[in-house]
Write a protein that holds these residues in place. Structure first.
Motif, short mmCIF file in Angstrom:
data_model
loop_
_atom_site.label_atom_id
_atom_site.label_comp_id
_atom_site.label_asym_id
_atom_site.label_seq_id
_atom_site.Cartn_x
_atom_site.Cartn_y
_atom_site.Cartn_z
N ALA A 65 0.87 3.29 -3.67
CA ALA A 65 0.94 1.66 -2.90
C ALA A 65 2.42 1.66 -4.09
O ALA A 65 2.56 0.63 -3.76
CB ALA A 65 0.02 1.02 -3.99
N THR A 226 -1.72 -2.07 -14.60
CA THR A 226 -2.30 -2.05 -13.09
C THR A 226 -3.74 -1.67 -12.94
O THR A 226 -4.28 -1.49 -13.71
CB THR A 226 -1.22 -1.01 -12.83
OG1 THR A 226 -0.79 -0.31 -11.45
CG2 THR A 226 -1.84 0.59 -13.80
N THR A 231 -2.05 2.17 -7.88
CA THR A 231 -1.01 0.80 -8.09
C THR A 231 -0.40 1.49 -9.22
O THR A 231 0.60 1.10 -9.29
CB THR A 231 -1.97 0.31 -8.02
OG1 THR A 231 -2.72 -0.05 -9.29
CG2 THR A 231 -2.64 -0.86 -7.05
#
Length: 247
Positions: A65, A226, A231
């Motif tokens: 991401a 996170t 991510t």
């Protein structure tokens, strides 16, 4: 604390509490070097896929991401804990696989290695821009020949990038072969950390739930900073050592 499932993960994650299942040294699985869930160990030809989407993992996530690899899919490989691991592993008795009854472990050996090359060839065609493989959710590099399979894959499939951990001693033959992956292909393609080592770079360690840490980065996915590996991206971007709270 439990974090709910997200678009990255099918299942919510559970914060480490430091009191997962710890085997006594005389336990048959500890003495015999096997999983405590033998019915969850499969031959390579018993499963449709060996490399599975990180979407199925509580911790990994399905797609990078952030960073230059944003949008790349993440796959995972799960071998049998202890059976493929060095007995010197500091987590031998308290392996977090003790708490993962649902995981499908794959028997290691030549059949695994041949099947992996076939699957990675398919992934190269499907994701020519790049894809990640997490080595290993459970298990470890078990022979120089197996490490050579990953070296061959990195040569043959330019879209392949791997990250993960090994409890092998970097001074021993298997550990030296693992270290050569990063030496030959660069950290950006082969980010494998040596577990339990005191190094400030390219290593990892497990610490007590309440312990302070100054010479490594505490895993952001464990602290809630996170959502998951997808991510975060720290493990494959930074060479700094990573610390994990005991499960």
């Amino acid at each position: 604390m439990t974090r709910a499932a997200s678009s990255m993960r099918r299942f919510g994650s559970v914060a480490p509490r430091g009191h997962g299942i710890v085997l006594p040294a005389y336990h048959p699985s500890a003495r015999g070097g096997r999983s405590i869930f033998p019915s969850r160990v499969f031959a390579p030809d018993e499963l449709n896929r060996l490399l599975k989407s990180g979407h199925n993992s509580r911790k990994i996530g399905k797609t990078v991401a952030k960073g230059p690899r944003r949008g790349w899919p993440i796959y995972t490989l799960t071998l049998e804990e202890r059976a493929s691991c060095p007995r010197e592993c500091r987590e031998w008795l308290r392996c977090y696989g003790n708490n993962m009854q649902a995981a499908e472990r794959i028997e290691h050996g030549p059949d695994l290695e041949a099947r992996l090359l076939i699957e990675m060839s398919e992934l190269q065609e499907r994701h020519p821009a790049g894809f990640m493989v997490r080595l290993h959710v459970l298990g470890d590099f078990y022979s120089p020949e197996y490490v050579a399979t990953w070296s061959e894959a990195l040569r043959r499939f330019p879209a392949l990038h791997v990250f993960g951990f090994t409890a092998r001693d970097p001074r021993e033959p298997i550990g030296r072969a693992v270290a050569m992956l990063a030496a030959d292909f660069g950290w950006q393609r082969a980010a494998i950390r040596f577990s339990g080592q005191p190094h400030e770079n390219r290593a990892s360690r497990v610490i007590a739930a309440e312990a302070a840490i100054t010479d490594a980065i505490l895993c952001p996915a464990q602290t809630g900073a996170t959502d998951c590996c997808a991510t975060c991206a720290l493990c494959w971007h930074s060479e700094r050592s990573i610390a994990f709270r005991a499960h």
